[in-house]
Design a protein around this motif. Structure first.
Motif, mmCIF file in Angstrom:
data_model
loop_
_atom_site.group_PDB
_atom_site.id
_atom_site.type_symbol
_atom_site.label_atom_id
_atom_site.label_comp_id
_atom_site.label_asym_id
_atom_site.label_seq_id
_atom_site.Cartn_x
_atom_site.Cartn_y
_atom_site.Cartn_z
ATOM 1 N N CYS A 105 1.059 -1.293 0.227
ATOM 2 C CA CYS A 105 0.178 -0.072 -0.266
ATOM 3 C C CYS A 105 1.141 1.408 -0.507
ATOM 4 O O CYS A 105 1.794 1.333 -0.694
ATOM 5 C CB CYS A 105 -0.736 -0.575 0.998
ATOM 6 S SG CYS A 105 0.436 -0.456 2.745
ATOM 7 N N VAL A 130 -5.323 -0.435 3.612
ATOM 8 C CA VAL A 130 -4.861 -2.124 2.894
ATOM 9 C C VAL A 130 -3.934 -2.536 4.208
ATOM 10 O O VAL A 130 -4.171 -3.609 4.377
ATOM 11 C CB VAL A 130 -4.151 -1.412 2.344
ATOM 12 C CG1 VAL A 130 -3.145 -3.316 1.353
ATOM 13 C CG2 VAL A 130 -4.909 -0.767 0.873
ATOM 14 N N CYS A 131 -2.949 -1.620 4.955
ATOM 15 C CA CYS A 131 -2.621 -2.618 6.191
ATOM 16 C C CYS A 131 -3.165 -2.634 7.125
ATOM 17 O O CYS A 131 -2.635 -3.270 8.374
ATOM 18 C CB CYS A 131 -0.965 -1.317 5.783
ATOM 19 S SG CYS A 131 -0.819 0.625 6.310
ATOM 20 N N THR A 136 -10.165 -4.064 0.339
ATOM 21 C CA THR A 136 -9.248 -3.423 0.361
ATOM 22 C C THR A 136 -8.572 -4.598 -0.394
ATOM 23 O O THR A 136 -8.499 -6.063 -0.197
ATOM 24 C CB THR A 136 -8.078 -3.029 1.163
ATOM 25 O OG1 THR A 136 -7.795 -3.757 1.934
ATOM 26 C CG2 THR A 136 -9.424 -1.971 2.137
ATOM 27 N N PRO A 196 -4.663 -5.929 -1.794
ATOM 28 C CA PRO A 196 -2.620 -5.055 -2.044
ATOM 29 C C PRO A 196 -2.724 -4.780 -3.138
ATOM 30 O O PRO A 196 -2.751 -5.097 -4.683
ATOM 31 C CB PRO A 196 -1.903 -6.821 -1.352
ATOM 32 C CG PRO A 196 -3.162 -7.548 -1.670
ATOM 33 C CD PRO A 196 -4.644 -7.077 -1.895
#
Ligand code: ADP
Ligand code: MG
Length: 487
Positions: free
Chosen positions: A23, A41-42, A48, A50
């Motif tokens: 991300c 994302v993280c 979401t 990657p």
């Protein structure tokens, strides 16, 4: 019975990319505030997706090429499933069957260590257990930071080799600018696998894994401790348990963390949210061509090109920026070398090398500076070396001048003028000082003339005093001898 230690390493290193592995969140190891370098994302939010960070892929390939490894054309990310509070998605994206790098070696003085593989994965968040409030906190700044893992074959045999391997790998990671590899910041972490087998046996014994060691010295200590512990177990007729142990550096001993019952089932499968990678041969060739000169080659070249002896070339090459700066100063000195007659100078590169591994390195360490903090320009550094080589300043004065240059970035001639440090090499001035001293000390002068060579040192010392330490001592010696003999 004699036992042979068998050791394999698993080393993790955080890559120094601008952003995280999958991300656009910043990969900023110096971020002090928790949970700011994060995004959906993280943080593992549902829905979401990657995206692979190309910079991270390139950096791992550079490491592989520096190790002389194979870069397979096909590579793939896999999903490693497990639950832990520092892992927001409930799985880690890693690589299993198809790592980016296969093979490679690192040469130690005692033997060649084979690298099995290097793969790329993402780091976890960081848990903090607060005893006061009896609560645990989690910081996701580190979650999703690109992490490479290097695995070696069980080729190492001693704690010292473990230390050497770790340092050599750290140096390569820094040379190719893949990782800052700062152990104290947890950017490089070592796991040691160790077993014993009877001398001459072909099968390996049961291994113990020591996890999360944050210094090469501790890794070496842990190995030596385990060798003793396992030897005792085996000599007592027991069997070594397959387990994971931790290292207590204060007590200098390892302790059992958990017994391994078979291998974990992480239910690895190809990561469905990411495409497999095709690493084109052209790309690999480009990355290879762009590799910097590596430490071993640099050491060899420094010895050959500059005639730097022994360990000095290794010390100068330890850090790439330090070595580059050395060569910048060398090139600044080219003109001086050409225009100065041989008899008026000491071999300048040798002198420069000694200043580098002496005063310069000492000041860098004492002030905890990196090469980015260095304020001395290569030009001023070269001028300084020329002044010392020509005997314009004494060695004591040289140290004062260099300290001043290091602290303020001032040019050496300015400091010499300001502090009146120019060495007196004027024959008339020195003769005058010598005659004054001889007149004041007739006894040592007579002693010297009647054959007591040691008396000369006393007189030289007096002349140095007379000139406030600025006389050129070699010239003083010669002038005194001439005066005493002709008297
Ligand atoms: P595991 O399946 O337990 O993860 P691996 O075969 O993947 O074991 O090896 C992990 C690491 O342990 C590697 O660095 C390897 O060189 C090392 N290793 C494997 N077997 C032994 C052994 N018997 N003694 C010491 N190290 C070993
Ligand atoms: Mg394994």
């Amino acid at each position: 019975m004699q036992y042979e230690p068998v050791i394999g390493l698993e080393i993790h290193a955080e890559l120094n990319t601008k952003t995280k592995m999958f991300c656009g969140s910043l990969n900023d190891p110096d971020e002090k505030h928790p949970n700011v370098s994060v995004c959906p994302v993280c943080m593992g939010h549902p829905g979401t997706l990657p995206v692979i960070n190309e910079e991270a892929i390139q950096k791992v390939i550079r490491v592989g090429l520096a190790l002389g490894a194979d870069i397979p054309e096909f590579s793939q990310f896999d999903r490693k499933n497990y639950f832990y509070p520092d892992l927001p998605k409930g799985y880690q994206i890693s690589q299993f069957e198809h790592p980016l790098v296969k093979g490679g070696t690192i040469e130690l003085p005692s033997r060649t260590i084979r690298v099995t593989r290097v793969h790329l994965e993402e780091d976890t968040g960081r848990l903090m257990h607060d005893k006061g409030s009896n609560a645990s906190f989690v910081d996701f700044n580190r979650a999703g930071v690109p992490l490479m893992e290097l695995v070696t074959e069980p080729d190492l045999r001693t704690g010292e080799e473990v230390r050497q391997f770790g340092e050599a790998l750290q140096q390569i990671l820094r040379y190719v600018r893949a990782s800052d590899a700062d152990m104290e910041k947890g950017q490089m972490r070592v796991e040691v696998n160790i077993s014993l087998r009877p001398e001459g046996a072909s099968e390996y014994g049961t291994k113990v894994e020591i996890k999360n060691i944050n210094s090469f010295k501790y890794a070496a200590d842990a190995v030596e401790y385990e060798i003793r512990r396992q030897t005792e177990v085996l000599e007592g007729g027991g069997a070594v348990a397959q387990e994971t142990r931790g290292w207590n550096e204060k007590k200098n001993e390892s302790f059992s963390q958990r017994i391994k019952e078979g291998s974990h089932d992480y239910r690895y499968f190809p990561e469905p949210d990411l495409p497999p990678l095709t690493i084109s041969r052209e790309r690999v060739a480009e990355l290879k061509a762009a590799l910097p000169e590596l430490p071993r080659e640099k050491v060899r070249r420094f010895r050959g090109e500059y005639g730097i002896e022994g360990e000095t070339a290794e010390i100068i090459s330890r850090d790439r920026d330090f070595a580059d700066y050395f060569e910048q100063v060398v090139s600044e000195m080219k003109e001086w070398e050409r225009s100065t007659p041989e008899q008026e100078k000491r071999p300048a590169v040798e002198l420069l090398a000694n200043i580098f591994i002496g005063d310069f390195l000492r000041l860098l360490n004492d002030t905890q500076s990196t090469m980015k903090d260095v304020r001395i320009t290569p030009e001023n550094f070269g001028q300084f070396v020329a002044l010392v080589a020509e005997g314009k300043i004494s060695s004591t004065a040289a140290r004062t001048v260099f300290d001043g240059m290091f602290r303020t970035g001032a040019d050496p001639e300015g400091i010499i003028r300001e502090k009146d440090l120019l060495q007196v090499s004027d024959t008339y001035a020195l003769e005058a000082a010598a005659q004054k001293v001889l007149a004041a000390h007739p006894k040592p002068a007579a002693d010297f003339k009647s054959g007591n060579a040691g008396a000369l040192q006393f007189i030289v010392g007096q002349v140095m005093k007379e000139t406030k330490g600025k006389a050129n001592p070699q010239m003083v010696q010669e002038i005194l001898k001439k005066l005493l003999i002709s008297h």
